[in-house]
Design a protein around this motif. Sequence first.
Motif, PDB file in Angstrom:
ATOM      1  N   GLY A  16      29.224  -2.550 -22.264  1.00 59.33           N
ATOM      2  CA  GLY A  16      29.399  -3.529 -21.198  1.00 59.33           C
ATOM      3  C   GLY A  16      29.296  -2.898 -19.817  1.00 59.33           C
ATOM      4  O   GLY A  16      28.693  -3.478 -18.900  1.00 59.33           O
ATOM      5  N   ALA A  17      29.871  -1.708 -19.651  1.00 55.80           N
ATOM      6  CA  ALA A  17      29.799  -1.014 -18.359  1.00 55.80           C
ATOM      7  C   ALA A  17      28.364  -0.632 -18.026  1.00 55.80           C
ATOM      8  O   ALA A  17      27.941  -0.724 -16.861  1.00 55.80           O
ATOM      9  CB  ALA A  17      30.686   0.221 -18.388  1.00 55.80           C
ATOM     10  N   LEU A  18      27.604  -0.200 -19.041  1.00 55.03           N
ATOM     11  CA  LEU A  18      26.211   0.163 -18.807  1.00 55.03           C
ATOM     12  C   LEU A  18      25.395  -1.044 -18.363  1.00 55.03           C
ATOM     13  O   LEU A  18      24.603  -0.965 -17.413  1.00 55.03           O
ATOM     14  CB  LEU A  18      25.616   0.759 -20.090  1.00 55.03           C
ATOM     15  CG  LEU A  18      24.154   1.215 -20.003  1.00 55.03           C
ATOM     16  CD1 LEU A  18      23.985   2.307 -18.948  1.00 55.03           C
ATOM     17  CD2 LEU A  18      23.670   1.702 -21.366  1.00 55.03           C
ATOM     18  N   VAL A  19      25.600  -2.181 -19.023  1.00 62.37           N
ATOM     19  CA  VAL A  19      24.896  -3.406 -18.626  1.00 62.37           C
ATOM     20  C   VAL A  19      25.280  -3.802 -17.212  1.00 62.37           C
ATOM     21  O   VAL A  19      24.435  -4.198 -16.401  1.00 62.37           O
ATOM     22  CB  VAL A  19      25.209  -4.545 -19.621  1.00 62.37           C
ATOM     23  CG1 VAL A  19      24.657  -5.875 -19.115  1.00 62.37           C
ATOM     24  CG2 VAL A  19      24.624  -4.229 -20.992  1.00 62.37           C
ATOM     25  N   LEU A  20      26.574  -3.672 -16.889  1.00 62.79           N
ATOM     26  CA  LEU A  20      27.048  -4.007 -15.547  1.00 62.79           C
ATOM     27  C   LEU A  20      26.358  -3.161 -14.486  1.00 62.79           C
ATOM     28  O   LEU A  20      25.897  -3.667 -13.457  1.00 62.79           O
ATOM     29  CB  LEU A  20      28.559  -3.803 -15.476  1.00 62.79           C
ATOM     30  CG  LEU A  20      29.199  -3.886 -14.087  1.00 62.79           C
ATOM     31  CD1 LEU A  20      29.053  -5.283 -13.527  1.00 62.79           C
ATOM     32  CD2 LEU A  20      30.675  -3.488 -14.160  1.00 62.79           C
ATOM     33  N   VAL A  21      26.251  -1.854 -14.731  1.00 59.97           N
ATOM     34  CA  VAL A  21      25.646  -0.948 -13.755  1.00 59.97           C
ATOM     35  C   VAL A  21      24.157  -1.250 -13.587  1.00 59.97           C
ATOM     36  O   VAL A  21      23.618  -1.195 -12.471  1.00 59.97           O
ATOM     37  CB  VAL A  21      25.859   0.510 -14.191  1.00 59.97           C
ATOM     38  CG1 VAL A  21      24.999   1.458 -13.369  1.00 59.97           C
ATOM     39  CG2 VAL A  21      27.332   0.894 -14.055  1.00 59.97           C
ATOM     40  N   LEU A  22      23.474  -1.586 -14.693  1.00 60.53           N
ATOM     41  CA  LEU A  22      22.030  -1.795 -14.650  1.00 60.53           C
ATOM     42  C   LEU A  22      21.633  -3.161 -14.089  1.00 60.53           C
ATOM     43  O   LEU A  22      20.460  -3.371 -13.769  1.00 60.53           O
ATOM     44  CB  LEU A  22      21.426  -1.641 -16.055  1.00 60.53           C
ATOM     45  CG  LEU A  22      21.497  -0.235 -16.664  1.00 60.53           C
ATOM     46  CD1 LEU A  22      20.908  -0.244 -18.071  1.00 60.53           C
ATOM     47  CD2 LEU A  22      20.769   0.778 -15.784  1.00 60.53           C
ATOM     48  N   MET A  23      22.585  -4.068 -13.979  1.00 64.39           N
ATOM     49  CA  MET A  23      22.257  -5.394 -13.433  1.00 64.39           C
ATOM     50  C   MET A  23      21.831  -5.271 -11.969  1.00 64.39           C
ATOM     51  O   MET A  23      22.480  -4.583 -11.183  1.00 64.39           O
ATOM     52  CB  MET A  23      23.469  -6.329 -13.536  1.00 64.39           C
ATOM     53  CG  MET A  23      23.768  -6.819 -14.939  1.00 64.39           C
ATOM     54  SD  MET A  23      25.243  -7.878 -14.978  1.00 64.39           S
ATOM     55  CE  MET A  23      24.705  -9.220 -13.905  1.00 64.39           C
ATOM     56  N   PRO A  24      20.723  -5.931 -11.578  1.00 67.93           N
ATOM     57  CA  PRO A  24      20.280  -5.857 -10.179  1.00 67.93           C
ATOM     58  C   PRO A  24      21.345  -6.405  -9.238  1.00 67.93           C
ATOM     59  O   PRO A  24      21.988  -7.407  -9.528  1.00 67.93           O
ATOM     60  CB  PRO A  24      19.020  -6.740 -10.162  1.00 67.93           C
ATOM     61  CG  PRO A  24      18.578  -6.821 -11.586  1.00 67.93           C
ATOM     62  CD  PRO A  24      19.830  -6.757 -12.411  1.00 67.93           C
ATOM     63  N   GLY A  25      21.523  -5.716  -8.140  1.00 68.05           N
ATOM     64  CA  GLY A  25      22.502  -6.147  -7.149  1.00 68.05           C
ATOM     65  C   GLY A  25      22.172  -5.562  -5.795  1.00 68.05           C
ATOM     66  O   GLY A  25      21.257  -4.737  -5.654  1.00 68.05           O
ATOM     67  N   PRO A  26      22.894  -5.970  -4.756  1.00 71.24           N
ATOM     68  CA  PRO A  26      22.598  -5.490  -3.404  1.00 71.24           C
ATOM     69  C   PRO A  26      22.757  -3.981  -3.249  1.00 71.24           C
ATOM     70  O   PRO A  26      22.027  -3.355  -2.482  1.00 71.24           O
ATOM     71  CB  PRO A  26      23.588  -6.250  -2.520  1.00 71.24           C
ATOM     72  CG  PRO A  26      24.646  -6.759  -3.448  1.00 71.24           C
ATOM     73  CD  PRO A  26      23.975  -6.967  -4.766  1.00 71.24           C
ATOM     74  N   ASN A  27      23.703  -3.384  -3.974  1.00 69.60           N
ATOM     75  CA  ASN A  27      23.902  -1.938  -3.846  1.00 69.60           C
ATOM     76  C   ASN A  27      22.696  -1.155  -4.358  1.00 69.60           C
ATOM     77  O   ASN A  27      22.185  -0.253  -3.686  1.00 69.60           O
ATOM     78  CB  ASN A  27      25.157  -1.505  -4.609  1.00 69.60           C
ATOM     79  CG  ASN A  27      26.430  -1.978  -3.947  1.00 69.60           C
ATOM     80  OD1 ASN A  27      26.452  -2.284  -2.762  1.00 69.60           O
ATOM     81  ND2 ASN A  27      27.492  -2.048  -4.718  1.00 69.60           N
ATOM     82  N   SER A  28      22.248  -1.485  -5.573  1.00 64.82           N
ATOM     83  CA  SER A  28      21.098  -0.778  -6.140  1.00 64.82           C
ATOM     84  C   SER A  28      19.845  -1.034  -5.321  1.00 64.82           C
ATOM     85  O   SER A  28      19.023  -0.137  -5.114  1.00 64.82           O
ATOM     86  CB  SER A  28      20.889  -1.185  -7.594  1.00 64.82           C
ATOM     87  OG  SER A  28      20.750  -2.586  -7.722  1.00 64.82           O
ATOM     88  N   LEU A  29      19.692  -2.270  -4.833  1.00 63.60           N
ATOM     89  CA  LEU A  29      18.527  -2.584  -4.000  1.00 63.60           C
ATOM     90  C   LEU A  29      18.540  -1.765  -2.714  1.00 63.60           C
ATOM     91  O   LEU A  29      17.504  -1.239  -2.290  1.00 63.60           O
ATOM     92  CB  LEU A  29      18.518  -4.079  -3.671  1.00 63.60           C
ATOM     93  CG  LEU A  29      17.426  -4.561  -2.712  1.00 63.60           C
ATOM     94  CD1 LEU A  29      16.044  -4.294  -3.284  1.00 63.60           C
ATOM     95  CD2 LEU A  29      17.591  -6.053  -2.415  1.00 63.60           C
ATOM     96  N   PHE A  30      19.716  -1.625  -2.106  1.00 59.10           N
ATOM     97  CA  PHE A  30      19.796  -0.872  -0.851  1.00 59.10           C
ATOM     98  C   PHE A  30      19.500   0.603  -1.070  1.00 59.10           C
ATOM     99  O   PHE A  30      18.810   1.233  -0.253  1.00 59.10           O
ATOM    100  CB  PHE A  30      21.173  -1.039  -0.216  1.00 59.10           C
ATOM    101  CG  PHE A  30      21.316  -0.319   1.091  1.00 59.10           C
ATOM    102  CD1 PHE A  30      20.734  -0.830   2.238  1.00 59.10           C
ATOM    103  CD2 PHE A  30      21.994   0.878   1.174  1.00 59.10           C
ATOM    104  CE1 PHE A  30      20.831  -0.150   3.457  1.00 59.10           C
ATOM    105  CE2 PHE A  30      22.106   1.559   2.371  1.00 59.10           C
ATOM    106  CZ  PHE A  30      21.520   1.036   3.518  1.00 59.10           C
ATOM    107  N   VAL A  31      20.004   1.177  -2.161  1.00 59.23           N
ATOM    108  CA  VAL A  31      19.735   2.588  -2.449  1.00 59.23           C
ATOM    109  C   VAL A  31      18.244   2.806  -2.667  1.00 59.23           C
ATOM    110  O   VAL A  31      17.656   3.761  -2.137  1.00 59.23           O
ATOM    111  CB  VAL A  31      20.536   3.053  -3.681  1.00 59.23           C
ATOM    112  CG1 VAL A  31      20.085   4.451  -4.116  1.00 59.23           C
ATOM    113  CG2 VAL A  31      22.021   3.071  -3.364  1.00 59.23           C
TER     114      VAL A  31
END
Length: 213
Positions: A16-31
């Motif tokens: 579940g944590a891995l899926v949570l981290v891999l979900m697209p979001g503003p943080n990953s997009l900004f990085v």
Amino acid sequence: MLENLGVVNLWTYALGALVLVLMPGPNSLFVLRTSVQGGTARAMKAACAVFLGDAILIACAFLGIASILQAHPALFTAVRFAGAGYLAWLGLGALARTLPRCGRAPQKGSATASEGQPPFRTALLLSVTNPKAILFYVSFFVQFIDPAYPRPWVPYLVLASILEAFSVLYMSSLAFAGSRISRMVAGRPGLGRLGSALEGSLFLGFAGKIASL
């Protein structure tokens, strides 16, 4: 495994944590965007801010800040709209970069838009202005903690460390992947404008999603 530390259903949590981290979001997009426009070093600064922001939110969840937000809807709404407004500002800034420069040629040696924007502070603000994440950490973590364990901070720390480890690996990969993308689009301004348009649209979409919670 790790039951002696108060953690139950470890592998279910890890998935579940891995899926949570891999979900697209503003943080990953900004990085990723920071890596494309400013290089790996600046992207790693943004990634470090994401790690710190996540740690702050997890600590807030553990300390009961989520309960305070739930008990005071006006406070939750204020924080929520602050986060949505910040995302909207980033999105509009990205869309503005797609507009023609009206005859103004960029000066040699001048800073780009991403170079003028402090990546650490921006990414940290993106992380900590997401009250939904605090509530999520409360509801998610508690499912994998043994309620009979005498020191609840121990399993909480274990679960947080696993989540942060996944985040470090993923955000670091984005930081390096962005540099490759930057080399691919070098000398192709059309692709750069298309990327900025997509980035701006995604940030505005995230802002609308948070504002409508």
